[in-house]
Design an enzyme around this catalytic site. Structure first.
Site, PDB file in Angstrom:
ATOM      1  N   THR A 106      -8.226   2.126 -17.203  1.00 23.59           N
ATOM      2  CA  THR A 106      -7.311   1.010 -16.933  1.00 23.59           C
ATOM      3  C   THR A 106      -8.045  -0.127 -16.247  1.00 23.59           C
ATOM      4  O   THR A 106      -7.860  -1.302 -16.592  1.00 23.59           O
ATOM      5  CB  THR A 106      -6.134   1.485 -16.066  1.00 23.59           C
ATOM      6  OG1 THR A 106      -5.424   2.525 -16.745  1.00 23.59           O
ATOM      7  CG2 THR A 106      -5.178   0.343 -15.774  1.00 23.59           C
ATOM      8  N   VAL A 107      -8.893   0.209 -15.270  1.00 28.75           N
ATOM      9  CA  VAL A 107      -9.690  -0.823 -14.594  1.00 28.75           C
ATOM     10  C   VAL A 107     -10.562  -1.552 -15.615  1.00 28.75           C
ATOM     11  O   VAL A 107     -10.680  -2.783 -15.596  1.00 28.75           O
ATOM     12  CB  VAL A 107     -10.553  -0.201 -13.477  1.00 28.75           C
ATOM     13  CG1 VAL A 107     -11.451  -1.260 -12.842  1.00 28.75           C
ATOM     14  CG2 VAL A 107      -9.672   0.454 -12.416  1.00 28.75           C
ATOM     15  N   GLY A 132      -6.589   4.849 -13.990  1.00 23.86           N
ATOM     16  CA  GLY A 132      -7.924   5.402 -13.854  1.00 23.86           C
ATOM     17  C   GLY A 132      -8.992   4.375 -14.191  1.00 23.86           C
ATOM     18  O   GLY A 132      -8.726   3.172 -14.320  1.00 23.86           O
ATOM     19  N   ASP A 179     -26.004  -7.248  -6.738  1.00 21.00           N
ATOM     20  CA  ASP A 179     -27.435  -7.554  -6.605  1.00 21.00           C
ATOM     21  C   ASP A 179     -28.031  -8.204  -7.849  1.00 21.00           C
ATOM     22  O   ASP A 179     -29.232  -8.465  -7.916  1.00 21.00           O
ATOM     23  CB  ASP A 179     -28.227  -6.294  -6.242  1.00 21.00           C
ATOM     24  CG  ASP A 179     -28.167  -5.212  -7.323  1.00 21.00           C
ATOM     25  OD1 ASP A 179     -27.483  -5.436  -8.353  1.00 21.00           O
ATOM     26  OD2 ASP A 179     -28.786  -4.152  -7.141  1.00 21.00           O
ATOM     27  N   LEU A 225     -28.555  -6.947 -10.766  1.00 23.89           N
ATOM     28  CA  LEU A 225     -29.399  -6.069 -11.568  1.00 23.89           C
ATOM     29  C   LEU A 225     -28.647  -4.805 -11.999  1.00 23.89           C
ATOM     30  O   LEU A 225     -27.797  -4.295 -11.263  1.00 23.89           O
ATOM     31  CB  LEU A 225     -30.646  -5.651 -10.786  1.00 23.89           C
ATOM     32  CG  LEU A 225     -31.603  -6.765 -10.367  1.00 23.89           C
ATOM     33  CD1 LEU A 225     -32.662  -6.207  -9.419  1.00 23.89           C
ATOM     34  CD2 LEU A 225     -32.256  -7.410 -11.580  1.00 23.89           C
ATOM     35  N   GLU A 240     -14.836   4.604 -21.430  1.00 28.97           N
ATOM     36  CA  GLU A 240     -14.206   4.316 -22.713  1.00 28.97           C
ATOM     37  C   GLU A 240     -15.237   4.467 -23.826  1.00 28.97           C
ATOM     38  O   GLU A 240     -16.280   3.801 -23.803  1.00 28.97           O
ATOM     39  CB  GLU A 240     -13.618   2.904 -22.712  1.00 28.97           C
ATOM     40  CG  GLU A 240     -12.522   2.698 -21.673  1.00 28.97           C
ATOM     41  CD  GLU A 240     -11.316   3.578 -21.942  1.00 28.97           C
ATOM     42  OE1 GLU A 240     -10.584   3.309 -22.911  1.00 28.97           O
ATOM     43  OE2 GLU A 240     -11.109   4.551 -21.176  1.00 28.97           O
ATOM     44  N   LYS A 291     -25.933  -1.432  -6.603  1.00 31.00           N
ATOM     45  CA  LYS A 291     -25.014  -2.301  -5.870  1.00 31.00           C
ATOM     46  C   LYS A 291     -24.277  -3.177  -6.870  1.00 31.00           C
ATOM     47  O   LYS A 291     -24.822  -3.558  -7.911  1.00 31.00           O
ATOM     48  CB  LYS A 291     -25.765  -3.187  -4.874  1.00 31.00           C
ATOM     49  CG  LYS A 291     -26.587  -2.429  -3.842  1.00 31.00           C
ATOM     50  CD  LYS A 291     -25.727  -1.610  -2.897  1.00 31.00           C
ATOM     51  CE  LYS A 291     -26.573  -0.875  -1.859  1.00 31.00           C
ATOM     52  NZ  LYS A 291     -25.757   0.028  -1.014  1.00 31.00           N
TER      53      LYS A 291
END
Length: 307
Positions: free
Chosen positions: A64-65, A61, A212, A214, A269, A209
């Site tokens: 993990t990323v 999920g 970008d 920012l 997290e 985005k």
């Protein structure tokens, strides 16, 4: 070669094991590491860079990323592997926002074959995040939602807990500063988006985005009555730059100071801080994503596909 860092709680799924087997039969060189604790994912990702692995796939999920990203960011930039995502969590906010496939086989094929694009990675003090950091009431809901309820209701669990606790919140006083502004007073919600959604599909920063340079920031000030709450909800629909309750802006950095601790989440997290600074690390990581992903502004390719 690609290395799949797989959340141990998902490792026994039949569809996942079948997907890994089929990809290997189709000729993909795929090494698998299974985590048994949150720290394992970051360690395996860092080790992959030291081993010369070109592509690391985070299988799990958003948490993990998050851990894999923190491990990759410990690797020197020239050795840093490309990141792919195999969504196996409850919310999968980043993967869904990227328009990645949700089935294990299709998602794994995408992670192995799609080209990668350079993206920004924000950092909060000494921790990195890839999708979003939230503070205040939203972070309180995310961190307090029981895992069993998340599994039962999916992303809807966050909405349910939020509704139950809507009138039990307390405001978080402090000083917020950014490139072109500042705010002194109470905060209800603070969202700092590199991506667009958190908490199971809540589109807190819909115009963000990943490349970008920012942060897209949503700051919701304290509401003291039901009438204020309805005014806040109306402003959340129009997202004014400076409304009575809602303020939106973009900045390359942001800081917060308070005499009290605020609940925070980084990619879901949880943590607590009485002060922090967030800054952007421009184009610091290559991310596997579809060519026309809504989160990618530029169309340049960072690396070629890997088999």
């Amino acid at each position: 070669m690609a290395r799949l860092i797989l959340n141990g709680k998902a490792a026994r799924r039949f569809a996942l094991r079948s997907a890994i087997s089929n990809c290997r039969k189709e000729g993909f060189s795929l090494d698998v590491r299974i985590t048994h604790s949150a720290e394992d994912a970051a360690h395996f990702a860092e080790q992959a860079g030291q081993d010369g692995i070109e592509r690391v796939i985070a299988g799990g999920g958003d948490g993990t990323v998050h851990q894999v990203v923190n491990g990759l960011m410990r690797v020197p930039a020239k050795q840093r592997p490309t990141l792919g995502i195999l969504p196996l969590g409850t919310a999968n906010d980043l993967a869904r926002s990227l328009s990645l496939p949700m089935s294990s086989y299709r998602a794994l094929i995408a992670a192995l074959t799609l080209s990668a694009r350079p993206i920004d990675i924000p950092s909060m003090d000494n921790r990195y995040f890839i999708n979003m950091a939230t503070g205040g009431f939203g972070a309180e809901i995310t961190s307090s939602t029981p895992k069993s309820l998340k599994r039962l209701l999916g992303g809807g669990a966050y909405s349910l807990i939020g509704a139950l606790r809507a009138w039990q919140y307390r405001p978080y006083p402090g000083r917020l500063e950014w490139e072109n502004g500042e705010h002194d007073g109470n905060l209800f919600v603070l969202a700092m988006g590199n991506g667009i959604s958190a908490g199971g599909g809540l589109r807190l920063t819909p115009d963000a985005k990943l490349d970008d340079g920012l942060l897209d920031v949503l700051a919701v000030r304290d509401v003291a009555s039901l009438r204020d709450m309805w005014g806040m909800r109306r402003e959340l629909q129009s997202r004014p730059q400076k409304g009575t309750y809602v303020e939106t802006f973009r900045s390359a950095w942001l800081s917060f100071e308070s005499d009290e601790t605020m609940p925070l989440t980084l990619d879901g997290e949880p943590c607590w801080k009485d002060g922090f600074k967030v800054k952007m690390n421009p184009l610091a990581l290559s991310l596997v994503a579809p060519l026309h992903s809504p989160l990618i502004k530029a169309r340049h390719v960072a690396t070629s596909s890997s088999a």
